[in-house]
Structures are given as structure tokens and as C-alpha cells.
Design an enzyme around this catalytic site. Structure first.
Site, PDB file in Angstrom:
ATOM      1  N   GLU A 273       0.822  -1.222   0.000  1.00 18.87           N
ATOM      2  CA  GLU A 273       0.000   0.000   0.000  1.00 18.87           C
ATOM      3  C   GLU A 273       0.853   1.269   0.000  1.00 18.87           C
ATOM      4  O   GLU A 273       0.735   2.103   0.898  1.00 18.87           O
ATOM      5  CB  GLU A 273      -0.897   0.023   1.246  1.00 18.87           C
ATOM      6  CG  GLU A 273      -1.777  -1.192   1.442  1.00 18.87           C
ATOM      7  CD  GLU A 273      -2.447  -1.231   2.823  1.00 18.87           C
ATOM      8  OE1 GLU A 273      -2.142  -0.368   3.687  1.00 18.87           O
ATOM      9  OE2 GLU A 273      -3.262  -2.134   3.047  1.00 18.87           O
ATOM     10  N   PRO A 274       1.727   1.462  -0.976  1.00 14.15           N
ATOM     11  CA  PRO A 274       2.569   2.657  -0.943  1.00 14.15           C
ATOM     12  C   PRO A 274       1.798   3.923  -1.293  1.00 14.15           C
ATOM     13  O   PRO A 274       0.947   3.904  -2.185  1.00 14.15           O
ATOM     14  CB  PRO A 274       3.617   2.366  -2.028  1.00 14.15           C
ATOM     15  CG  PRO A 274       2.895   1.503  -3.010  1.00 14.15           C
ATOM     16  CD  PRO A 274       1.942   0.663  -2.197  1.00 14.15           C
ATOM     17  N   ARG A 312       2.937  19.929   6.745  1.00 11.95           N
ATOM     18  CA  ARG A 312       3.956  19.003   7.263  1.00 11.95           C
ATOM     19  C   ARG A 312       5.055  19.696   8.096  1.00 11.95           C
ATOM     20  O   ARG A 312       5.414  19.189   9.154  1.00 11.95           O
ATOM     21  CB  ARG A 312       4.572  18.173   6.126  1.00 11.95           C
ATOM     22  CG  ARG A 312       3.547  17.351   5.348  1.00 11.95           C
ATOM     23  CD  ARG A 312       4.160  16.297   4.449  1.00 11.95           C
ATOM     24  NE  ARG A 312       4.715  15.214   5.244  1.00 11.95           N
ATOM     25  CZ  ARG A 312       5.979  15.058   5.499  1.00 11.95           C
ATOM     26  NH1 ARG A 312       6.876  15.871   4.979  1.00 11.95           N
ATOM     27  NH2 ARG A 312       6.391  14.079   6.268  1.00 11.95           N
ATOM     28  N   TYR A 316       4.850  18.229  11.787  1.00  6.43           N
ATOM     29  CA  TYR A 316       5.858  17.211  12.115  1.00  6.43           C
ATOM     30  C   TYR A 316       7.265  17.785  12.169  1.00  6.43           C
ATOM     31  O   TYR A 316       8.233  17.028  12.233  1.00  6.43           O
ATOM     32  CB  TYR A 316       5.883  16.094  11.061  1.00  6.43           C
ATOM     33  CG  TYR A 316       4.556  15.545  10.638  1.00  6.43           C
ATOM     34  CD1 TYR A 316       3.761  14.824  11.522  1.00  6.43           C
ATOM     35  CD2 TYR A 316       4.112  15.709   9.329  1.00  6.43           C
ATOM     36  CE1 TYR A 316       2.542  14.305  11.107  1.00  6.43           C
ATOM     37  CE2 TYR A 316       2.898  15.176   8.913  1.00  6.43           C
ATOM     38  CZ  TYR A 316       2.123  14.482   9.811  1.00  6.43           C
ATOM     39  OH  TYR A 316       0.930  13.960   9.398  1.00  6.43           O
ATOM     40  N   CYS A 342      -1.799  33.504  10.676  1.00 10.22           N
ATOM     41  CA  CYS A 342      -1.489  34.163  11.949  1.00 10.22           C
ATOM     42  C   CYS A 342      -1.123  33.161  13.042  1.00 10.22           C
ATOM     43  O   CYS A 342      -1.839  33.004  14.027  1.00 10.22           O
ATOM     44  CB  CYS A 342      -2.673  35.020  12.361  1.00 10.22           C
ATOM     45  SG  CYS A 342      -3.018  36.246  11.102  1.00 10.22           S
ATOM     46  N   GLU A 343      -0.037  32.459  12.834  1.00 10.67           N
ATOM     47  CA  GLU A 343       0.500  31.543  13.836  1.00 10.67           C
ATOM     48  C   GLU A 343       2.010  31.500  13.624  1.00 10.67           C
ATOM     49  O   GLU A 343       2.467  31.431  12.482  1.00 10.67           O
ATOM     50  CB  GLU A 343      -0.019  30.113  13.626  1.00 10.67           C
ATOM     51  CG  GLU A 343      -1.513  30.012  13.655  1.00 10.67           C
ATOM     52  CD  GLU A 343      -2.006  28.727  14.287  1.00 10.67           C
ATOM     53  OE1 GLU A 343      -1.236  28.048  14.996  1.00 10.67           O
ATOM     54  OE2 GLU A 343      -3.180  28.423  14.055  1.00 10.67           O
ATOM     55  N   TYR A 370       0.845  14.030   0.884  1.00  9.35           N
ATOM     56  CA  TYR A 370       0.395  14.662   2.133  1.00  9.35           C
ATOM     57  C   TYR A 370       0.563  16.180   2.089  1.00  9.35           C
ATOM     58  O   TYR A 370       0.800  16.813   3.102  1.00  9.35           O
ATOM     59  CB  TYR A 370       1.112  14.046   3.345  1.00  9.35           C
ATOM     60  CG  TYR A 370       0.946  12.534   3.387  1.00  9.35           C
ATOM     61  CD1 TYR A 370      -0.295  11.974   3.652  1.00  9.35           C
ATOM     62  CD2 TYR A 370       2.017  11.676   3.109  1.00  9.35           C
ATOM     63  CE1 TYR A 370      -0.470  10.597   3.666  1.00  9.35           C
ATOM     64  CE2 TYR A 370       1.852  10.297   3.115  1.00  9.35           C
ATOM     65  CZ  TYR A 370       0.602   9.766   3.398  1.00  9.35           C
ATOM     66  OH  TYR A 370       0.434   8.412   3.398  1.00  9.35           O
TER      67      TYR A 370
HETATM   68  N1  LLP Z   1      -1.526   1.929   4.561  1.00  8.61           N
HETATM   69  C1  LLP Z   1      -2.017   2.365   5.737  1.00  8.61           C
HETATM   70  C2  LLP Z   1      -2.872   1.476   6.522  1.00  8.61           C
HETATM   71  C3  LLP Z   1      -1.669   3.638   6.209  1.00  8.61           C
HETATM   72  O1  LLP Z   1      -2.132   4.056   7.372  1.00  8.61           O
HETATM   73  C4  LLP Z   1      -0.828   4.470   5.418  1.00  8.61           C
HETATM   74  C5  LLP Z   1      -0.473   5.815   5.863  1.00  8.61           C
HETATM   75  C6  LLP Z   1      -0.371   3.976   4.188  1.00  8.61           C
HETATM   76  C7  LLP Z   1      -0.737   2.706   3.795  1.00  8.61           C
HETATM   77  C8  LLP Z   1       0.511   4.776   3.271  1.00  8.61           C
HETATM   78  O2  LLP Z   1       1.722   5.080   3.870  1.00  8.61           O
HETATM   79  P1  LLP Z   1       2.884   5.760   2.999  1.00  8.61           P
HETATM   80  O3  LLP Z   1       3.344   4.748   1.968  1.00  8.61           O
HETATM   81  O4  LLP Z   1       2.334   6.966   2.352  1.00  8.61           O
HETATM   82  O5  LLP Z   1       3.918   6.077   4.000  1.00  8.61           O
HETATM   83  N2  LLP Z   1       0.579  12.680   6.990  1.00  8.61           N
HETATM   84  C9  LLP Z   1       1.808  11.983   7.286  1.00  8.61           C
HETATM   85  C10 LLP Z   1       1.756  10.535   6.853  1.00  8.61           C
HETATM   86  C11 LLP Z   1       0.594   9.769   7.446  1.00  8.61           C
HETATM   87  C12 LLP Z   1       0.524   8.351   6.973  1.00  8.61           C
HETATM   88  C13 LLP Z   1      -0.717   7.694   7.420  1.00  8.61           C
HETATM   89  N3  LLP Z   1      -0.884   6.347   6.954  1.00  8.61           N
HETATM   90  C14 LLP Z   1       2.967  12.736   6.658  1.00  8.61           C
HETATM   91  O6  LLP Z   1       2.742  13.765   6.023  1.00  8.61           O
HETATM   92  O7  LLP Z   1       4.111  12.354   6.821  1.00  8.61           O
END
Ligand code: LLP
Length: 415
Positions: A273-274, A312, A316, A342-343, A370
Site C-alpha cells: 500500500e505505498p 507538514r 511534524y 497568523c501563527e 500529504y
Molecule cells: N496503509 C495504511 C494502513 C496507512 O495508514 C498508510 C499511511 C499507508 C498505507 C501509506 O503510507 P505511505 O506509503 O504513504 O507512507 N501525513 C503523514 C503521513 C501519514 C501516513 C498515514 N498512513 C505525513 O505527512 O508524513
């Protein structure tokens, strides 16, 4: 293929100069590379070679219909976490039979819709969720395909907000409880047990935690098998990281190879699930410098993009490279790049060595994942435009929002 590169001092996306895009569509504006996105998806797909597999792109990373449509045309599956994401996939021409539904809080109406369109699998995160799904499936007389998501209690060595695989997180079912949940699932008339799932976090830059989780899952697969519960697939989640600054994450090929090696002769098909690794490096956020402002020892560049467009850095403390779309010789200063919100947390980067003038356009790099998908309209700032570059061609794939868009849903009560 390098989706973004300088030619004679001008930054290009594929065959188009980003200054041209900023002029035509204004700023702030997200710009994506079709070739980059397709190349990244194919890297995952080919990495698993002839082993039965399904690459389910994580829609949450970037759910723009144009992006989903590109991937649907490559034959991608999709990982969704809401009914809204399911509708996006369907609108973009995605195949519901290749959709996996993750998330801890699936509502009854979302489950019903997913059953009606015939998704590939529900990744179940709790016993009550499993029982609810059984009831809903019985109402429409179908069997719901499920995988149980295991929480392997491993430290993904990533930012705590995006680590999901320890027992302090809300995600998945602890491995020690999983066998009981599978036994229950086998007894439910409207549940069809298909697989097992795990996802330990995002922006993973090391393989060890992934393999540690996988080993636990494979141990469980063997124990279930001994009890006569034969699974068909293993969903290893997403999470492969990208280079924002100095990280050197494994390539999709190394990631897949390590997983396939661990699987050995197991006849299980693999779902992955990328999200970030498919779109992240293949998008930038264009923003224009409004004002240069010196305060005490600091130099601020106030730009027209803000934390509502790209949260982001504020959320983070994430690093995104920030580069000029036109390189100009001259002395650099260290700028804090801040938006109009305004932060004090509204910054895109701090201490960046740049040679700037008011009116310059900057590219905030690796913003394809994201970025737009986490944007908000805080401070009544309409959403940024989004553009997809394809060779020499550019397509507006989301028009810039308007203030009217923002007020449309609101009502002043009479009297
Ligand atoms: N599968 C599941 C169950 C997930 O919860 C996620 C991400 C993915 C796949 C995809 O993950 P990826 O390959 O994109 O790393 N907003 C944060 C990232 C939150 C990820 C949440 N879940 C950021 O901007 O770093």
C-alpha cells in the site's frame, strides 16, 4: 527519469519551466509529474516480479482524481480509509475489485457501500468492527472479504505521529489476540477470511522493522494454517520512505526483494500500500515571495503559501527543500520561509540559504504526498490550484478555490 531538473538555471517539470506554470496558473500551486508518478508506481509493480501481487496505492497521500486516474490506467489497486476515498477511486475509473479498505473507524454506511461495489478486502482492526461488518453483509446477503490487521508491536523508527505499529497505538489487533479473532471470523456466516494485514508506520527508512513485523505475521500464518485457517494474501501495508533531506531509504526493488526472500516458498500473494513513495518526490508546491522582512537577527521571506497549503513542516517539523525556480547569481542569506497565516508555527522552512527578491517564485520540493491532501482552508484561504505536467503539456487538475467555495456550505439563520 528526473521529474524536476534545472536547465540553464531554470527549474523544469518534465518539459515545462515552472515559471511558466506560476505565470499561467498563479501561486500557490501544486505541480505534479505524470512520468514521475507512473515510474514510481511501476517500480513497485515490477519489484514484485512474477510473484502474485497487487500494488494498492494509498489514496490519502494524494487523492486528486487525475492522479488516481493515471494509476487506475496502469492497473493499480487502491488502499482507502473512508467512503469518500472510495468515491474518488470510483470517479477516477479505479477497479473496486482491487480496493482494500483500511482504518480503525469504518462507519456502517461506508461498509455497506464498499460491499455493494464489491471491494477486494476489508482490513479489520477490531472485533466489534468485524461483528458490525458481518451484520451489514448479512443484510444484503453477501460475504465480506476480510484480512485481520495485526499490531506487531514494533518500533518503526519514524516520527511518533506516523508510527502505527506499537502497542501504544490505536491500530490493529495485538498479535496475541489475533488467533481468537480469526476463530471468531471463521464462525461468522457473512465473513470470508482472506488474508492478514500489517502496517507499522510511514516514512520508513530502514527495512529491519518491516521484516520484524513480517516475521511475526508469518509466524501467525503458520499457526493459523495448523488450525485449518488457510490465508490467501498478506498485506504488508505501505510506509516506504523517500528522501526529503539526507535520508537514504531502500528502493522499492530492495524492499520487495527483502519481503519476497522472507516469504520464502509461502504461496501467499502480496498486497502493498505505498502512498508517499509513489507521489511524494513527484510534486512541488510553487509559492511566490510577497515580502522580505528583517526582524532582529532573522531574515523572513513571507510567501503566499502557508501551513494551510502544506502542514507538514508545522505539524511534524518536517523538512522540505526550498529552491528558486530561477537561479540567480548573488549573495545568499539565511531565510525563514513563512506564510501569511497568523501563527508562529506557520513556516515552510527555516534558515534556508537563498538569494531572494520580492516576487521570486520558490518550489517547495517533495510535496506530492500529504501536501494537497492535508490542506485546509484555515484563515479563509482558498485551496491551491493543482497542475499535472505531461511532457510539454500541462493540465489544470484542480482549479484554484474561491472564497465563494468556502462560504457556500454556510448558512445564516433567520431572525
Ligand atoms: N496503509 C495504511 C494502513 C496507512 O495508514 C498508510 C499511511 C499507508 C498505507 C501509506 O503510507 P505511505 O506509503 O504513504 O507512507 N501525513 C503523514 C503521513 C501519514 C501516513 C498515514 N498512513 C505525513 O505527512 O508524513
Amino acid at each position: 527519469m528526473q521529474p524536476f531538473s534545472y536547465r540553464n538555471g531554470a527549474l523544469y517539470v518534465e518539459g515545462v519551466a515552472l515559471t511558466v506554470i506560476a505565470e499561467e496558473f498563479g501561486t500557490p500551486c501544486y505541480v505534479y509529474s505524470r512520468g514521475g508518478i507512473e515510474g514510481a508506481w511501476r517500480a513497485f509493480d515490477s519489484a514484485f516480479g512474477s510473484h502474485p501481487h497487487l500494488v494498492c496505492y494509498a489514496v490519502k497521500a494524494n487523492g486528486n482524481l487525475a492522479v488516481l486516474n493515471l494509476l487506475a490506467r496502469l492497473g493499480s489497486g487502491f488502499d482507502i480509509v473512508s467512503g469518500g476515498e472510495l468515491e474518488r477511486v470510483l470517479s477516477a475509473g479505479g477497479d473496486p475489485g482491487k480496493v482494500v479498505f483500511s482504518g480503525v473507524g469504518k462507519r456502517a454506511d461506508e461498509m455497506l457501500r464498499a460491499l455493494e461495489v464489491g471491494i477486494h478486502c476489508f482490513n479489520i482492526e477490531s472485533l466489534p468492527e468485524l461483528q458490525r461488518l458481518d451484520q451489514i453483509a448479512s443484510r444484503i446477503k453477501v460475504r465480506a472479504p476480510v484480512a485481520i490487521r495485526i499490531n506487531p508491536d514494533v518500533d518503526a523508527k519514524t516520527h511518533p505521529y506516523i508510527a502505527t505499529g506499537t502497542n501504544a497505538n490505536k491500530f490493529g489487533i495485538p498479535a496475541r489476540e489475533a488467533e481468537a479473532v480469526y476463530a471468531e471470523a471463521m464462525d461468522l456466516a457473512h465473513i470470508e477470511v482472506r488474508g492478514i494485514a500489517v502496517h507499522i508506520g510511514s516514512q520508513l527508512t530502514r527495512l529491519e522493522p518491516v521484516l520484524e513485523a513480517l516475521d511475526q505475521v508469518l509466524g501467525l500464518v503458520a499457526r493459523l494454517d495448523a488450525q485449518g485457517i488457510a490465508l490467501r494474501h498478506i498485506d504488508i501495508g505501505g510506509g516506504l520512505g523517500i528522501r526529503y533531506r539526507e535520508e537514504s531509504p531502500p528502493t522499492p526493488a530492495a524492499y520487495a526483494q527483502a519481503i519476497l526472500t522472507r516469504l520464502g516458498g509461502e504461496p501467499l500473494s502480496v498486497i502493498t500500500e505505498p502512498g508517499r513513495a509513489v507521489v511524494g518526490p513527484n510534486g512541488v508546491l510553487l509559492t511566490r515571495v510577497e515580502y522580505l522582512k528583517d526582524v532582529e537577527q532573522r531574515h523572513f521571506a513571507i510567501v503566499d503559501a502557508a501551513m494551510n497549503d502544506l502542514v507538514r513542516p508545522a505539524l511534524y517539523d518536517a523538512w522540505h527543500d526550498i529552491v528558486p525556480v530561477e537561479r540567480r547569481p548573488g549573495p545568499e542569506r539565511r531565510y525563514d520561509i513563512a506564510g501569511p497565516v497568523c501563527e508562529s508555527g506557520d513556516f515552510l522552512g527555516s534558515g534556508r540559504a537563498l538569494n531572494l527578491s520580492s516576487g521570486d517564485v520558490l518550489a517547495v520540493c517533495a510535496a506530492g504526498a500529504y501536501g494537497a491532501s492535508m490542506s485546509s482552508t484555515y484563515n479563509t484561504r482558498p485551496r491551491a490550484a493543482e497542475v499535472l505536467a505531461d511532457g510539454e503539456r500541462i493540465h489544470l487538475v484542480r482549479r484554484r478555490g474561491t472564497v465563494q467555495d468556502l462560504m457556500r456550505e454556510e448558512v445564516i439563520p433567520p431572525g
